[in-house]
Design a protein around this motif. Structure first.
Motif, PDB file in Angstrom:
ATOM      1  N   ARG A 296      -1.145  -1.583   7.942  1.00  0.00           N
ATOM      2  CA  ARG A 296      -1.946  -0.587   7.233  1.00  0.00           C
ATOM      3  C   ARG A 296      -1.053   0.427   6.520  1.00  0.00           C
ATOM      4  O   ARG A 296      -1.358   0.871   5.407  1.00  0.00           O
ATOM      5  CB  ARG A 296      -2.876   0.129   8.214  1.00  0.00           C
ATOM      6  CG  ARG A 296      -4.018  -0.735   8.713  1.00  0.00           C
ATOM      7  CD  ARG A 296      -5.081   0.105   9.390  1.00  0.00           C
ATOM      8  NE  ARG A 296      -4.556   0.772  10.591  1.00  0.00           N
ATOM      9  CZ  ARG A 296      -4.594   0.242  11.809  1.00  0.00           C
ATOM     10  NH1 ARG A 296      -5.127  -0.973  11.991  1.00  0.00           N
ATOM     11  NH2 ARG A 296      -4.114   0.890  12.853  1.00  0.00           N
ATOM     12  N   ILE A 297       0.062   0.766   7.132  1.00  0.00           N
ATOM     13  CA  ILE A 297       0.975   1.718   6.492  1.00  0.00           C
ATOM     14  C   ILE A 297       1.582   1.121   5.229  1.00  0.00           C
ATOM     15  O   ILE A 297       1.655   1.774   4.170  1.00  0.00           O
ATOM     16  CB  ILE A 297       2.079   2.133   7.485  1.00  0.00           C
ATOM     17  CG1 ILE A 297       1.481   2.932   8.646  1.00  0.00           C
ATOM     18  CG2 ILE A 297       3.159   2.942   6.782  1.00  0.00           C
ATOM     19  CD1 ILE A 297       2.475   3.241   9.745  1.00  0.00           C
ATOM     20  N   VAL A 298       2.011  -0.131   5.293  1.00  0.00           N
ATOM     21  CA  VAL A 298       2.645  -0.772   4.138  1.00  0.00           C
ATOM     22  C   VAL A 298       1.640  -0.973   3.010  1.00  0.00           C
ATOM     23  O   VAL A 298       1.914  -0.664   1.836  1.00  0.00           O
ATOM     24  CB  VAL A 298       3.277  -2.120   4.553  1.00  0.00           C
ATOM     25  CG1 VAL A 298       3.734  -2.905   3.318  1.00  0.00           C
ATOM     26  CG2 VAL A 298       4.458  -1.884   5.483  1.00  0.00           C
ATOM     27  N   GLU A 299       0.458  -1.491   3.325  1.00  0.00           N
ATOM     28  CA  GLU A 299      -0.523  -1.797   2.290  1.00  0.00           C
ATOM     29  C   GLU A 299      -1.152  -0.553   1.694  1.00  0.00           C
ATOM     30  O   GLU A 299      -1.863  -0.645   0.681  1.00  0.00           O
ATOM     31  CB  GLU A 299      -1.600  -2.714   2.864  1.00  0.00           C
ATOM     32  CG  GLU A 299      -1.058  -4.094   3.224  1.00  0.00           C
ATOM     33  CD  GLU A 299      -2.116  -4.998   3.825  1.00  0.00           C
ATOM     34  OE1 GLU A 299      -3.222  -4.478   4.126  1.00  0.00           O
ATOM     35  OE2 GLU A 299      -1.842  -6.203   4.002  1.00  0.00           O
ATOM     36  N   ALA A 300      -0.934   0.610   2.283  1.00  0.00           N
ATOM     37  CA  ALA A 300      -1.448   1.852   1.700  1.00  0.00           C
ATOM     38  C   ALA A 300      -0.634   2.292   0.491  1.00  0.00           C
ATOM     39  O   ALA A 300      -1.062   3.185  -0.247  1.00  0.00           O
ATOM     40  CB  ALA A 300      -1.451   2.959   2.758  1.00  0.00           C
ATOM     41  N   HIS A 301       0.518   1.699   0.264  1.00  0.00           N
ATOM     42  CA  HIS A 301       1.375   2.051  -0.871  1.00  0.00           C
ATOM     43  C   HIS A 301       1.199   1.020  -1.983  1.00  0.00           C
ATOM     44  O   HIS A 301       0.962  -0.172  -1.737  1.00  0.00           O
ATOM     45  CB  HIS A 301       2.840   2.107  -0.439  1.00  0.00           C
ATOM     46  CG  HIS A 301       3.140   3.218   0.523  1.00  0.00           C
ATOM     47  ND1 HIS A 301       2.816   3.144   1.859  1.00  0.00           N
ATOM     48  CD2 HIS A 301       3.730   4.437   0.331  1.00  0.00           C
ATOM     49  CE1 HIS A 301       3.200   4.253   2.464  1.00  0.00           C
ATOM     50  NE2 HIS A 301       3.752   5.052   1.564  1.00  0.00           N
ATOM     51  N   ASP A 302       1.323   1.488  -3.221  1.00  0.00           N
ATOM     52  CA  ASP A 302       1.180   0.611  -4.385  1.00  0.00           C
ATOM     53  C   ASP A 302       2.402  -0.296  -4.516  1.00  0.00           C
ATOM     54  O   ASP A 302       3.510   0.060  -4.099  1.00  0.00           O
ATOM     55  CB  ASP A 302       1.021   1.436  -5.655  1.00  0.00           C
ATOM     56  CG  ASP A 302      -0.265   2.267  -5.646  1.00  0.00           C
ATOM     57  OD1 ASP A 302      -1.216   1.837  -4.964  1.00  0.00           O
ATOM     58  OD2 ASP A 302      -0.287   3.330  -6.293  1.00  0.00           O
TER      59      ASP A 302
END
Length: 404
Positions: A296-302
């Motif tokens: 979730r942390i990684v996919e929250a960034h573009d």
């Protein structure tokens, strides 16, 4: 008795030449009178061929005017056609007429002699344009013309000399001259020059390999051995690389191509790997949820995509986790900022969820001869006993006895 050699007088020689010319003119006039129809047919065919060649040359010139800024194979062939010389067109038509109109022998030999010279030179010009066009096509418009200009100039010179030398040898061979010695002399001379300038030619051909194979270009970020930097200049003998530490690295083209090169210019993504170490007291349930938290942390960034995350082993004082993700950008500054933002987000999430990252620590225990753990310092043990007695007096209850 002395033999005397008769020397022809200049007047007699001039008279002989004039007689030959008059005879040739008479022979041509007789030939024209006796072969009028055949000459007209051959002349019509020759005129048609000349018009076709002129039309092709005109098409080539028009293509050059239309696409001068876009070098491709159509333009390369157009440039070759535009170099068709008018003298070659005329002699080509004359050769066709002479071959099919029962031309007198002297006139036919003269036309054939001139045609061989024109055809050999024209073939060299066509081949030169095609080869140089191929070189420019491989170099490309985005290449560094200023630094590779010397290399392409040498290519142009070598190609021109080689092709016109071959054309001259063919002309001499058609004239009946024995060119075996000339070819052998040129070969031996070329071998001698090659051995004398072996180092220079080695770097030159390495520069040509860079031009044609394009392992890297100006501005590309490359790594070889322990050097990482941007290509500043590709020269005839050396390549200059500006290292990330600031200094300029100058390496010969031959040595550079002999090394394993890493070119980062055409990356579509950069893969980042982070190692996380949690304290050994982390509950198994938290360890099981950790991959989803990291996802979730990684996919929250573009411009990022998750690759994998999970526990990979047990360290000396840590539970080791690995996080792998891709940043879809060719700009390393963007990659660096994205990785930094993900690291900060992981730290913030761990603090909120009370997930503790491990740090180097060491605990020492002292054991009695029978294996019982004891306090390492007697004074500390006495202090701990006095504190327990005071607690008993205040509460009236017996506090648990400290063992160590």
């Amino acid at each position: 008795m002395i033999n005397q050699t008769t020397v022809p007088r200049p007047g007699a020689a001039a008279q002989d030449i004039s007689q030959r010319v008059v005879g040739l003119v008479h022979e041509i006039s007789v030939w024209i009178a006796g072969n009028a129809i055949g000459i007209l047919i051959a002349a019509a065919i020759g005129t048609f061929i000349a018009l076709v060649l002129l039309g092709l040359r005109g098409i080539g010139c028009r293509i050059i005017r239309q696409g001068a800024d876009n070098l491709h194979w159509r333009l390369i062939f157009a440039r070759a056609l535009a170099k068709t010389h008018l003298l070659f067109i005329i002699l080509c038509s004359a050769q066709l007429v002479a071959e099919h109109a029962n031309t007198p022998t002297a006139l036919r030999q003269l036309i054939q002699f001139l045609f061989v010279i024109a055809a050999s030179l024209q073939a060299a010009i066509w081949a030169r344009e095609l080869i140089l066009g191929f070189v420019e096509h491989r170099v490309g418009p985005e290449a560094d013309r200023t630094t590779l200009g010397s290399a392409t100039g040498i290519i142009r010179l070598l190609v021109s000399v080689a092709l016109f030398a071959i054309a001259i040898i063919l002309i001499l061979d058609n004239l009946g001259v024995n060119v075996t010695g000339l070819v052998a002399g040129l070969g031996i001379g070329g071998i001698a020059i090659g051995l004398a300038a072996q180092g220079i030619f080695s770097d030159l051909f390495a520069a040509l390999a860079i031009i044609f194979d394009k392992p890297f270009r100006k501005g590309d970020n490359i790594r070889f051995e322990n050097i990482n930097g941007n290509v500043e200049r590709i020269g005839l003998k050396t390549t200059r690389v500006r290292a990330l530490t600031g200094e300029q690295i100058i390496v010969s083209n031959t040595n550079l191509l002999n090394k394993q090169l890493h070119n980062f210019a055409n990356l579509e993504r950069r893969r980042m790997t982070l190692m996380l170490g949690l304290i050994c007291q982390t509950p198994p349930e938290v360890c099981a949820r950790l991959p989803d938290i990291l996802r979730r942390i990684v996919e929250a960034h573009d411009n990022t995509s998750m690759v994998r995350a999970g526990m990979v082993g047990f360290g000396a004082s840590t539970l080791d986790f690995e996080l792998v993700f891709d940043v879809h950008s060719t700009d390393y500054d963007v990659v660096f900022d994205t990785r930094s933002a993900i690291c900060i987000a992981i730290l913030k999430t761990f603090n909120e969820a009370d997930i503790q990252l491990a740090y180097p620590s060491q605990t020492s225990f002292t054991a009695a001869p029978d294996g019982t753990l004891i306090m390492p310092y007697p004074d500390v043990k006495l202090l701990a006993t006095d504190d327990l007695d005071e607690a008993d007096n205040e509460t009236g209850e017996k506090a648990p006895t400290a063992r160590g």
